[in-house]
Design a protein around this motif. Structure first.
Motif, PDB file in Angstrom:
ATOM      1  N   GLY A  46      33.603  -2.674 -14.396  1.00 16.60           N
ATOM      2  CA  GLY A  46      33.344  -1.515 -13.430  1.00 16.60           C
ATOM      3  C   GLY A  46      33.707  -1.567 -12.728  1.00 16.60           C
ATOM      4  O   GLY A  46      33.765  -2.376 -11.519  1.00 16.60           O
ATOM      5  N   ILE A  47      33.351   0.165 -11.714  1.00 17.75           N
ATOM      6  CA  ILE A  47      34.335   0.211  -9.724  1.00 17.75           C
ATOM      7  C   ILE A  47      33.057  -1.025  -9.162  1.00 17.75           C
ATOM      8  O   ILE A  47      33.965  -0.831  -8.084  1.00 17.75           O
ATOM      9  CB  ILE A  47      34.223   0.937  -9.642  1.00 17.75           C
ATOM     10  CG1 ILE A  47      32.843   2.451  -9.718  1.00 17.75           C
ATOM     11  CG2 ILE A  47      35.712   1.875 -10.860  1.00 17.75           C
ATOM     12  CD1 ILE A  47      33.484   3.541  -9.297  1.00 17.75           C
ATOM     13  N   TYR A  48      31.634  -1.096  -9.512  1.00 18.09           N
ATOM     14  CA  TYR A  48      30.945  -2.320  -8.467  1.00 18.09           C
ATOM     15  C   TYR A  48      30.369  -2.685  -9.115  1.00 18.09           C
ATOM     16  O   TYR A  48      29.870  -2.581 -10.691  1.00 18.09           O
ATOM     17  CB  TYR A  48      29.665  -1.304  -8.320  1.00 18.09           C
ATOM     18  CG  TYR A  48      30.661   0.483  -6.985  1.00 18.09           C
ATOM     19  CD1 TYR A  48      31.047  -0.014  -5.871  1.00 18.09           C
ATOM     20  CD2 TYR A  48      30.125   1.932  -7.450  1.00 18.09           C
ATOM     21  CE1 TYR A  48      31.220   0.730  -5.155  1.00 18.09           C
ATOM     22  CE2 TYR A  48      30.988   2.488  -7.113  1.00 18.09           C
ATOM     23  CZ  TYR A  48      31.179   2.570  -5.024  1.00 18.09           C
ATOM     24  OH  TYR A  48      31.494   3.217  -4.700  1.00 18.09           O
ATOM     25  N   GLU A  49      30.392  -3.352  -8.360  1.00 15.95           N
ATOM     26  CA  GLU A  49      29.865  -5.254  -9.495  1.00 15.95           C
ATOM     27  C   GLU A  49      28.201  -5.249  -9.835  1.00 15.95           C
ATOM     28  O   GLU A  49      28.255  -5.805 -10.713  1.00 15.95           O
ATOM     29  CB  GLU A  49      30.063  -6.637  -8.336  1.00 15.95           C
ATOM     30  CG  GLU A  49      31.773  -6.523  -8.356  1.00 15.95           C
ATOM     31  CD  GLU A  49      31.595  -8.585  -7.301  1.00 15.95           C
ATOM     32  OE1 GLU A  49      30.836  -9.220  -7.009  1.00 15.95           O
ATOM     33  OE2 GLU A  49      32.895  -8.773  -7.190  1.00 15.95           O
ATOM     34  N   THR A  50      27.290  -4.058  -9.217  1.00 15.79           N
ATOM     35  CA  THR A  50      26.254  -4.350  -9.042  1.00 15.79           C
ATOM     36  C   THR A  50      26.312  -3.345 -10.786  1.00 15.79           C
ATOM     37  O   THR A  50      24.783  -2.752 -10.835  1.00 15.79           O
ATOM     38  CB  THR A  50      26.154  -3.162  -7.771  1.00 15.79           C
ATOM     39  OG1 THR A  50      26.259  -1.931  -7.356  1.00 15.79           O
ATOM     40  CG2 THR A  50      25.692  -4.508  -6.798  1.00 15.79           C
TER      41      THR A  50
END
Length: 247
Positions: A46-50
């Motif tokens: 994913g582009i964000y770890e969250t």
């Protein structure tokens, strides 16, 4: 290997659009013959770890124009709760929204695009619009917002002055790099096109993304591109994409 740095040598080819002599394609052969492939659901962080499960579908998709929004809207009308996990939410509170600049986009809901189905959804993990296309034997680029099916391909236009008072349109087909997002690109925790983890395709981009490239260039334009790509591949390892495995 880490994500590769930008600025490496690339090979381009220019040729007139066989269907329109006023247009010249400028195509990045280094990218189009690379072994990039989408690894959503197969190791994509994913582009964000969250939001690792959402891949790049975290912020919602901006529409290219009214036609794009209307085309997707016609597909949304056909989705049922069996296709779309957020169906009731989308119907109740809407599936679009406007960003801070007033641009229309798909709505973000609970950390992802409202059309993102979670991994445990019985109707299938991932984009509801994509899944619907596969179920109905449609090409996914006909059901999804333009930005969703084009990435990480990038089409850019510019007018070129020949120097004699005449101009032509240059259409560039290449890689939508992290830098293509402007300053915000640096905020992404992971980006696929320049990451070795996503350069694991069995076939090159110009083959696996034939439908998308044909939509962007037309049948005749794609046929010319494919010929140049094959010639480039036959020439050996001339300016390969550095994220590709050694071959």
């Amino acid at each position: 290997m880490p994500e590769v740095e930008l600025g490496f040598p690339r090979t381009y080819v220019e040729f007139a659009n066989p269907a329109d002599p006023t247009e010249v394609f400028r195509c990045d052969l280094t990218w189009l013959t690379s072994r990039w492939t989408c690894i959503f659901g197969e190791g994509c962080p994913g582009i964000y770890e969250t939001s690792p499960e959402a891949g790049c579908c975290t912020l919602g998709a901006h529409f290219a124009d009214d036609d794009d929004a209307q085309r997707v809207g016609a597909i949304v009308d056909q989705l049922t709760p069996a296709h779309w996990e957020r169906h009731d939410e989308g119907k109740r509170s809407g599936w679009t929204e406007k960003d801070d600049d007033g641009e229309l986009k798909t709505r973000a809901f609970e950390g992802a695009c409202i059309f993102h189905n979670s991994r445990g959804f019985e109707g299938g993990y991932g984009c509801a619009l994509h899944g619907f296309a596969l179920e109905q034997d449609l090409k996914p680029h006909t059901t999804k917002p333009d930005v969703c099916w084009q990435l990480p391909l990038r089409r850019q236009f510019r007018d070129v002055d020949r120097g004699d008072g005449t101009t032509y349109t240059e259409t560039q087909i290449g890689e939508y790099t992290r830098a293509g997002w402007g300053p915000g690109g640096a905020d992404l925790d992971w980006y696929c096109s320049s990451n070795t983890e996503a350069h694991v395709g069995l076939e090159p981009v110009y083959v696996t993304n034939r439908d998308e490239l044909t939509e962007l260039m037309g049948e005749a334009g794609y046929a010319e591109l494919a010929r140049y790509c094959r010639e480039h591949e036959a020439g050996g390892t001339n300016t390969p994409h550095p994220a590709d495995p050694h071959r």
